[in-house]
Scaffold this active site. Structure first.
Site, PDB file in Angstrom:
ATOM      1  N   GLN A 131      44.674 -75.751  26.955  1.00 13.57           N
ATOM      2  CA  GLN A 131      44.127 -74.508  26.393  1.00 13.57           C
ATOM      3  C   GLN A 131      44.456 -73.325  27.316  1.00 13.57           C
ATOM      4  O   GLN A 131      43.917 -73.243  28.420  1.00 13.57           O
ATOM      5  CB  GLN A 131      42.604 -74.652  26.265  1.00 13.57           C
ATOM      6  CG  GLN A 131      41.893 -73.423  25.743  1.00 13.57           C
ATOM      7  CD  GLN A 131      40.379 -73.617  25.705  1.00 13.57           C
ATOM      8  OE1 GLN A 131      39.829 -74.402  26.483  1.00 13.57           O
ATOM      9  NE2 GLN A 131      39.712 -72.919  24.819  1.00 13.57           N
ATOM     10  N   GLY A 132      45.323 -72.436  26.859  1.00 13.77           N
ATOM     11  CA  GLY A 132      45.726 -71.293  27.681  1.00 13.77           C
ATOM     12  C   GLY A 132      44.984 -70.028  27.297  1.00 13.77           C
ATOM     13  O   GLY A 132      45.547 -69.129  26.666  1.00 13.77           O
ATOM     14  N   TYR A 133      43.708 -69.966  27.666  1.00 14.61           N
ATOM     15  CA  TYR A 133      42.896 -68.777  27.400  1.00 14.61           C
ATOM     16  C   TYR A 133      42.734 -67.956  28.691  1.00 14.61           C
ATOM     17  O   TYR A 133      43.169 -66.840  28.785  1.00 14.61           O
ATOM     18  CB  TYR A 133      41.496 -69.180  26.913  1.00 14.61           C
ATOM     19  CG  TYR A 133      41.343 -69.503  25.448  1.00 14.61           C
ATOM     20  CD1 TYR A 133      42.371 -70.043  24.703  1.00 14.61           C
ATOM     21  CD2 TYR A 133      40.125 -69.300  24.802  1.00 14.61           C
ATOM     22  CE1 TYR A 133      42.203 -70.358  23.353  1.00 14.61           C
ATOM     23  CE2 TYR A 133      39.940 -69.598  23.462  1.00 14.61           C
ATOM     24  CZ  TYR A 133      40.978 -70.127  22.750  1.00 14.61           C
ATOM     25  OH  TYR A 133      40.788 -70.443  21.430  1.00 14.61           O
ATOM     26  N   SER A 134      42.049 -68.563  29.683  1.00 11.38           N
ATOM     27  CA  SER A 134      41.601 -67.790  30.853  1.00 11.38           C
ATOM     28  C   SER A 134      42.758 -67.300  31.700  1.00 11.38           C
ATOM     29  O   SER A 134      43.783 -67.974  31.852  1.00 11.38           O
ATOM     30  CB  SER A 134      40.688 -68.652  31.729  1.00 11.38           C
ATOM     31  OG  SER A 134      39.607 -69.134  30.982  1.00 11.38           O
ATOM     32  N   SER A 166      43.024 -76.735  32.210  1.00 13.39           N
ATOM     33  CA  SER A 166      42.789 -78.165  32.426  1.00 13.39           C
ATOM     34  C   SER A 166      43.926 -78.988  31.824  1.00 13.39           C
ATOM     35  O   SER A 166      44.375 -78.717  30.707  1.00 13.39           O
ATOM     36  CB  SER A 166      41.472 -78.596  31.769  1.00 13.39           C
ATOM     37  OG  SER A 166      40.412 -77.850  32.304  1.00 13.39           O
ATOM     38  N   GLU A 249      34.116 -76.361  20.322  1.00 10.81           N
ATOM     39  CA  GLU A 249      33.814 -77.015  21.601  1.00 10.81           C
ATOM     40  C   GLU A 249      32.452 -77.699  21.535  1.00 10.81           C
ATOM     41  O   GLU A 249      31.502 -77.168  20.975  1.00 10.81           O
ATOM     42  CB  GLU A 249      33.801 -75.989  22.742  1.00 10.81           C
ATOM     43  CG  GLU A 249      35.168 -75.809  23.364  1.00 10.81           C
ATOM     44  CD  GLU A 249      35.148 -74.943  24.617  1.00 10.81           C
ATOM     45  OE1 GLU A 249      34.150 -74.244  24.858  1.00 10.81           O
ATOM     46  OE2 GLU A 249      36.154 -74.964  25.338  1.00 10.81           O
ATOM     47  N   SER A 372      29.852 -69.226  30.832  1.00 13.72           N
ATOM     48  CA  SER A 372      28.926 -69.385  31.969  1.00 13.72           C
ATOM     49  C   SER A 372      27.470 -69.225  31.512  1.00 13.72           C
ATOM     50  O   SER A 372      27.183 -68.726  30.417  1.00 13.72           O
ATOM     51  CB  SER A 372      29.239 -68.330  33.037  1.00 13.72           C
ATOM     52  OG  SER A 372      28.884 -67.051  32.540  1.00 13.72           O
ATOM     53  N   ASN A 373      26.545 -69.641  32.395  1.00 16.70           N
ATOM     54  CA  ASN A 373      25.114 -69.507  32.072  1.00 16.70           C
ATOM     55  C   ASN A 373      24.737 -68.076  31.723  1.00 16.70           C
ATOM     56  O   ASN A 373      23.960 -67.826  30.812  1.00 16.70           O
ATOM     57  CB  ASN A 373      24.277 -69.970  33.276  1.00 16.70           C
ATOM     58  CG  ASN A 373      23.997 -71.461  33.221  1.00 16.70           C
ATOM     59  OD1 ASN A 373      24.628 -72.188  32.452  1.00 16.70           O
ATOM     60  ND2 ASN A 373      23.061 -71.910  34.052  1.00 16.70           N
ATOM     61  N   GLU A 374      25.320 -67.120  32.489  1.00 14.89           N
ATOM     62  CA  GLU A 374      24.946 -65.718  32.248  1.00 14.89           C
ATOM     63  C   GLU A 374      25.394 -65.289  30.854  1.00 14.89           C
ATOM     64  O   GLU A 374      24.665 -64.595  30.133  1.00 14.89           O
ATOM     65  CB  GLU A 374      25.585 -64.800  33.309  1.00 14.89           C
ATOM     66  CG  GLU A 374      25.010 -64.950  34.717  1.00 14.89           C
ATOM     67  CD  GLU A 374      25.469 -66.226  35.431  1.00 14.89           C
ATOM     68  OE1 GLU A 374      26.475 -66.823  35.003  1.00 14.89           O
ATOM     69  OE2 GLU A 374      24.802 -66.624  36.397  1.00 14.89           O
TER      70      GLU A 374
HETATM   71  C1  LIG Z   1      36.267 -77.109  35.293  1.00 12.21           C
HETATM   72  C2  LIG Z   1      36.790 -75.933  34.524  1.00 12.21           C
HETATM   73  C3  LIG Z   1      37.721 -76.157  33.525  1.00 12.21           C
HETATM   74  C4  LIG Z   1      38.242 -75.070  32.803  1.00 12.21           C
HETATM   75  N1  LIG Z   1      39.213 -75.313  31.861  1.00 12.21           N
HETATM   76  C5  LIG Z   1      39.782 -74.264  31.205  1.00 12.21           C
HETATM   77  C6  LIG Z   1      40.874 -74.473  30.306  1.00 12.21           C
HETATM   78  O1  LIG Z   1      41.320 -75.606  30.089  1.00 12.21           O
HETATM   79  N2  LIG Z   1      41.433 -73.407  29.710  1.00 12.21           N
HETATM   80  C7  LIG Z   1      40.971 -72.133  29.922  1.00 12.21           C
HETATM   81  O2  LIG Z   1      41.508 -71.202  29.319  1.00 12.21           O
HETATM   82  N3  LIG Z   1      39.953 -71.885  30.783  1.00 12.21           N
HETATM   83  C8  LIG Z   1      39.351 -72.927  31.432  1.00 12.21           C
HETATM   84  N4  LIG Z   1      38.320 -72.707  32.326  1.00 12.21           N
HETATM   85  C9  LIG Z   1      37.928 -71.317  32.602  1.00 12.21           C
HETATM   86  C10 LIG Z   1      36.541 -70.923  32.107  1.00 12.21           C
HETATM   87  O3  LIG Z   1      36.550 -70.723  30.731  1.00 12.21           O
HETATM   88  C11 LIG Z   1      36.155 -69.648  32.896  1.00 12.21           C
HETATM   89  O4  LIG Z   1      35.969 -70.042  34.241  1.00 12.21           O
HETATM   90  C12 LIG Z   1      34.885 -69.015  32.369  1.00 12.21           C
HETATM   91  O5  LIG Z   1      35.113 -68.460  31.103  1.00 12.21           O
HETATM   92  C13 LIG Z   1      34.397 -67.903  33.329  1.00 12.21           C
HETATM   93  O6  LIG Z   1      35.412 -66.994  33.576  1.00 12.21           O
HETATM   94  P1  LIG Z   1      35.830 -66.604  35.073  1.00 12.21           P
HETATM   95  O7  LIG Z   1      35.988 -67.853  35.860  1.00 12.21           O
HETATM   96  O8  LIG Z   1      36.983 -65.676  34.982  1.00 12.21           O
HETATM   97  O9  LIG Z   1      34.576 -65.851  35.679  1.00 12.21           O
HETATM   98  P2  LIG Z   1      34.127 -64.271  35.391  1.00 12.21           P
HETATM   99  O10 LIG Z   1      34.240 -64.048  33.946  1.00 12.21           O
HETATM  100  O11 LIG Z   1      34.977 -63.450  36.318  1.00 12.21           O
HETATM  101  O12 LIG Z   1      32.675 -64.326  35.833  1.00 12.21           O
HETATM  102  C14 LIG Z   1      32.253 -64.274  37.216  1.00 12.21           C
HETATM  103  C15 LIG Z   1      30.730 -64.240  37.237  1.00 12.21           C
HETATM  104  O13 LIG Z   1      30.244 -63.057  36.568  1.00 12.21           O
HETATM  105  C16 LIG Z   1      29.347 -63.409  35.535  1.00 12.21           C
HETATM  106  N5  LIG Z   1      29.539 -62.507  34.378  1.00 12.21           N
HETATM  107  C17 LIG Z   1      30.727 -62.167  33.812  1.00 12.21           C
HETATM  108  N6  LIG Z   1      30.515 -61.348  32.767  1.00 12.21           N
HETATM  109  C18 LIG Z   1      29.175 -61.159  32.677  1.00 12.21           C
HETATM  110  C19 LIG Z   1      28.327 -60.428  31.794  1.00 12.21           C
HETATM  111  N7  LIG Z   1      28.832 -59.707  30.792  1.00 12.21           N
HETATM  112  N8  LIG Z   1      26.975 -60.472  32.000  1.00 12.21           N
HETATM  113  C20 LIG Z   1      26.453 -61.222  33.015  1.00 12.21           C
HETATM  114  N9  LIG Z   1      27.212 -61.936  33.888  1.00 12.21           N
HETATM  115  C21 LIG Z   1      28.538 -61.912  33.715  1.00 12.21           C
HETATM  116  C22 LIG Z   1      29.717 -64.833  35.152  1.00 12.21           C
HETATM  117  O14 LIG Z   1      28.649 -65.514  34.556  1.00 12.21           O
HETATM  118  C23 LIG Z   1      30.092 -65.431  36.498  1.00 12.21           C
HETATM  119  O15 LIG Z   1      28.937 -65.829  37.192  1.00 12.21           O
HETATM  120  C24 LIG Z   1      37.784 -73.755  33.066  1.00 12.21           C
HETATM  121  C25 LIG Z   1      36.819 -73.538  34.075  1.00 12.21           C
HETATM  122  C26 LIG Z   1      36.330 -74.608  34.801  1.00 12.21           C
HETATM  123  C27 LIG Z   1      35.317 -74.324  35.871  1.00 12.21           C
END
Ligand SMILES: Cc1cc2nc3c(=O)[nH]c(=O)nc-3n(C[C@H](O)[C@H](O)[C@H](O)COP(=O)(O)OP(=O)(O)OC[C@H]3O[C@@H](n4cnc5c(N)ncnc54)[C@H](O)[C@@H]3O)c2cc1C
Length: 403
Positions: A131-134, A166, A249, A372-374
């Protein structure tokens, strides 16, 4: 909500249980338990062979409609299959993204040709997807995707970087959210492309995680190519398709996870008894609390799946995600407190972790991925409790505020 299996469901459970018992034998007996959280790299070839056995015998994609090769199993039986699968200690599935995310998306939005080309290999376990999202600046804020795709004759040319992808190191294909109209508002200029991984323009760099293993990767696209017709949905309408994928999901898989969680909790209870920690009143109280919360999680998940015939609705899905992610993280922290000073010592050099240490380290990710939880709290606040929405900053697709 009736917690007992109907006669049809009971027969299905018996069939699934018998099949797993009969087939996790011979070479596949070695596959039991492989690939758990933090050990996703284990036994890749054996797990791929197992995936193909499942596919040949019709035990992948059980919820897909019959016309696409699935069993058309109702939600109750999809749950039963997941529960029995985990109960049998069958190996962690490899093609989760293909079966659980891309397949249902193609069934809903794909062209006939895309369905013909991709659904069978996913079902047979012969084609792996990631999955190429992030991206580095597009995680929670997915609409900020900067990877771009431009048409060059009959092909898209893709340039940019994805992260946390992943299983990219194992995958044949990636579903990639790209920006195809940089001048459109952020959500409007995205497209959902299907991109082959085995080509010179794609570089995969595994990221070493706290567990010492690499489940996820950085993926660099440097003028990578895919065919013009491998866009799912309309060009520049990828946001809608990307959200549809996210809605697939979890859901039915969570009941299977809960069986696995219960096994981890039993392991922790045994460790607590062995270490004489059950005489500690505070730890005893906390152990009872995680037991009760897991029971509530199961009941709540059953409730959320009752009467539905598709993905779980967003507010309920957010409540489940927040609940299980937090529960699992808390279990990991409690495990470290139960182990006490032993938690600081590895089993062996150079990086051999015990199961409980691995659960602790890997479960840190559970409150992040899949939203994320937030972010879940924001959704619950806005869509369930009706609280005022988060202030939004208008931004262009290039990421900068427009005013
Ligand atoms: C084990 C694992 C597997 C993954 N696999 C994939 C995958 O296969 N494909 C893929 O595309 N992605 C994948 N991800 C990525 C995952 O979807 C992102 O990590 C997630 O969406 C959070 O984005 P970020 O890491 O950029 O954190 P950010 O978005 O930069 O967030 C950083 C912090 O800020 C908080 N935050 C951000 N915005 C807000 C808001 N509006 N209000 C309050 N708090 C906020 C967040 O909760 C977090 O604590 C994976 C992540 C993990 C950990």
């Amino acid at each position: 909500m009736d917690l007992h299996d109907s006669p049809e469901d009971a027969a299905f459970r018996a069939e699934a249980r018998d099949w797993l018992e009969d087939n996790l034998t011979g070479d596949f007996a070695e596959a039991r338990g492989l690939g758990r959280a933090g050990l996703q790299h284990e036994g890749r070839d054996l797990r791929m062979a197992w995936e193909r056995r499942l596919g040949i015998e019709g035990w992948t994609c059980v919820g897909w409609p019959v016309e696409y090769g699935g069993r058309g199993a109702p939600v109750s039986q999809q749950v039963i299959w997941n529960e029995e699968y985990v109960r049998a200690d069958a190996p962690a599935r490899v093609n989760v993204m293909g079966e659980g995310l891309l397949g249902p998306t193609l069934i809903a939005y794909g062209t006939d040709e895309q369905k013909r080309r991709f659904l069978n290999p996913i079902r047979w376990g012969t084609q792996l997807w990631c999955q190429g999202y992030s991206e580095p600046n597009a995680g929670s804020d997915l609409a900020n995707v900067q990877t771009k795709a431009e048409l060059d004759g009959d092909q898209w040319v893709i340039t940019g970087q994805k992260v946390w992808t992943s299983y990219a190191q194992w995958s044949d294909w990636c579903f990639v959210v790209c920006r195809t109209d940089p001048d459109a508002p952020r959500h409007k200029g995205l497209s959902y492309l299907l991109v082959p991984m085995d080509q010179p323009g794609v570089e995969v760099r595994p990221i070493r995680q706290m567990t010492g293993t690499s489940e996820f990767n950085e993926v660099f696209f440097d003028r990578a190519r895919t065919d013009k017709d491998l866009v799912v949905g309309e060009v520049n309408d990828g946001w809608r398709v990307a959200l549809a994928t996210l809605a697939f999901e979890r859901g039915v898989g969570l009941l299977g996870d809960i069986v696995g969680f219960r096994r981890e909790l039993d392991h922790l209870l045994a460790a607590a008894a062995k270490n004489g920690r059950t005489t500690n009143k505070v730890l005893r109280q906390r152990l009872a609390e995680v037991w009760i919360r897991l029971y509530i999680l199961r009941l709540n998940t059953l409730r959320s799946l009752t009467g539905i015939d598709g993905p779980v609705a967003p507010p309920q899905a957010s409540i489940s995600k927040l609940f299980w992610g937090t529960w699992h993280r808390d279990l990991g922290e409690l495990a470290m407190d139960v182990l006490g000073a032993d938690a600081l010592v590895g089993d062996a050099l150079p990086y051999e972790l015990s199961d409980l240490q691995r659960i602790f380290l890997f479960s840190r990710a559970d409150t992040i991925y899949g939203g994320s939880n937030e972010i879940q709290r924001n959704i619950i606040g806005e869509r369930v409790l009706g609280l005022p929405p988060e202030p939004k900053v208008a931004a262009t697709s290039k990421g900068a505020p427009s005013s």
